[in-house]
Design an enzyme around this catalytic site. Structure first.
Site, PDB file in Angstrom:
ATOM      1  N   VAL A   4       0.791  -0.859  -0.336  1.00  0.00           N
ATOM      2  CA  VAL A   4       0.057  -0.099   0.050  1.00  0.00           C
ATOM      3  C   VAL A   4       1.110   1.093   0.074  1.00  0.00           C
ATOM      4  O   VAL A   4       2.591   1.365   0.075  1.00  0.00           O
ATOM      5  CB  VAL A   4      -0.962  -0.189   1.546  1.00  0.00           C
ATOM      6  CG1 VAL A   4      -1.901  -1.657   1.378  1.00  0.00           C
ATOM      7  CG2 VAL A   4      -0.024   0.297   2.172  1.00  0.00           C
ATOM      8  N   SER A   5       0.713   2.397  -0.600  1.00  0.00           N
ATOM      9  CA  SER A   5       1.180   3.542  -0.802  1.00  0.00           C
ATOM     10  C   SER A   5       1.583   4.435   0.661  1.00  0.00           C
ATOM     11  O   SER A   5       2.364   5.004   0.834  1.00  0.00           O
ATOM     12  CB  SER A   5       0.714   4.946  -1.566  1.00  0.00           C
ATOM     13  OG  SER A   5       0.698   3.479  -3.005  1.00  0.00           O
ATOM     14  N   THR A   6      -0.115   4.203   1.682  1.00  0.00           N
ATOM     15  CA  THR A   6       0.623   5.067   3.020  1.00  0.00           C
ATOM     16  C   THR A   6       0.170   4.349   3.848  1.00  0.00           C
ATOM     17  O   THR A   6      -0.535   3.189   3.980  1.00  0.00           O
ATOM     18  CB  THR A   6      -0.773   6.357   2.885  1.00  0.00           C
ATOM     19  OG1 THR A   6      -1.591   5.600   2.914  1.00  0.00           O
ATOM     20  CG2 THR A   6      -0.428   7.101   1.455  1.00  0.00           C
TER      21      THR A   6
END
Length: 184
Positions: A10-12
């Site tokens: 996931v990015s964040t």
């Protein structure tokens, strides 16, 4: 004996990996590596690097979607080439990607193009939003991370640029730039 490895990303930090990990377990992955990092580059993605270093001939790397693996054609192709050279395959659970088939390889390339396109569109929208905010006078940019007054005060006390940089944890070039800007 071949192994099925899973990779979740996931990015964040406020996003959750649990859904991807559950899907990967259901797909038969015996080892799952996960990380919270941007997909725009493979740099700094240590869990992915560990998997790519460890994977062997006959093994399969499984992701839920291609954009979890890479968001640029160059990175995706690099990963696929590395897997192919090792005799390993790539499979996606939510997309018909399986590099052991011709159709799966073709679909992989198409998905890579769309992932990169989406990233470029997002970047363009962000730049348009920043430009509009600047026109309205509401965009200030990020806050300065260097205490300019402290740099100037230390310089006025006769402290050298290298020592200022060391004390403040910044680069010497930044110190010189601020000193020069103050004297201009």
């Amino acid at each position: 004996m071949s192994t099925i490895y899973g990779y979740a990303r996931v990015s964040t930090t406020d996003q959750d990996l649990a859904i991807q990990q559950d899907v990967l377990r259901a797909a038969g992955c015996t080892t799952i590596r996960a990380e919270k990092a941007s997909g725009t580059s493979t740099k700094g993605r240590t869990e992915l690097r560990i998997l790519l270093d460890f994977i062997r001939s006959g093994d399969t790397l499984v992701v839920t979607r291609i954009d979890r693996l890479a968001r640029s054609i160059a990175d995706l192709q690099s990963i696929v080439i590395e897997l192919r050279q090792k005799g390993a395959a790539l499979r996606c659970t939510e997309q018909p990607v399986d590099t052991t088939t011709s159709a799966g390889k073709a679909f992989l390339d198409m998905l890579g193009v769309f992932a990169e396109f989406e990233t470029n569109l997002r970047r363009e929208r962000q730049l348009e939003g920043i430009a509009a905010a600047k026109e309205r006078g509401v965009y200030k940019g990020r806050k300065a991370s260097i205490d300019t007054a402290r740099v100037q005060a230390l310089h006025a006390e006769g402290v050298g640029a290298s020592e200022i940089a060391r004390q403040l944890g910044i680069g010497r070039a930044s110190v010189y730039r601020l000193i020069e800007a103050a004297s201009a």
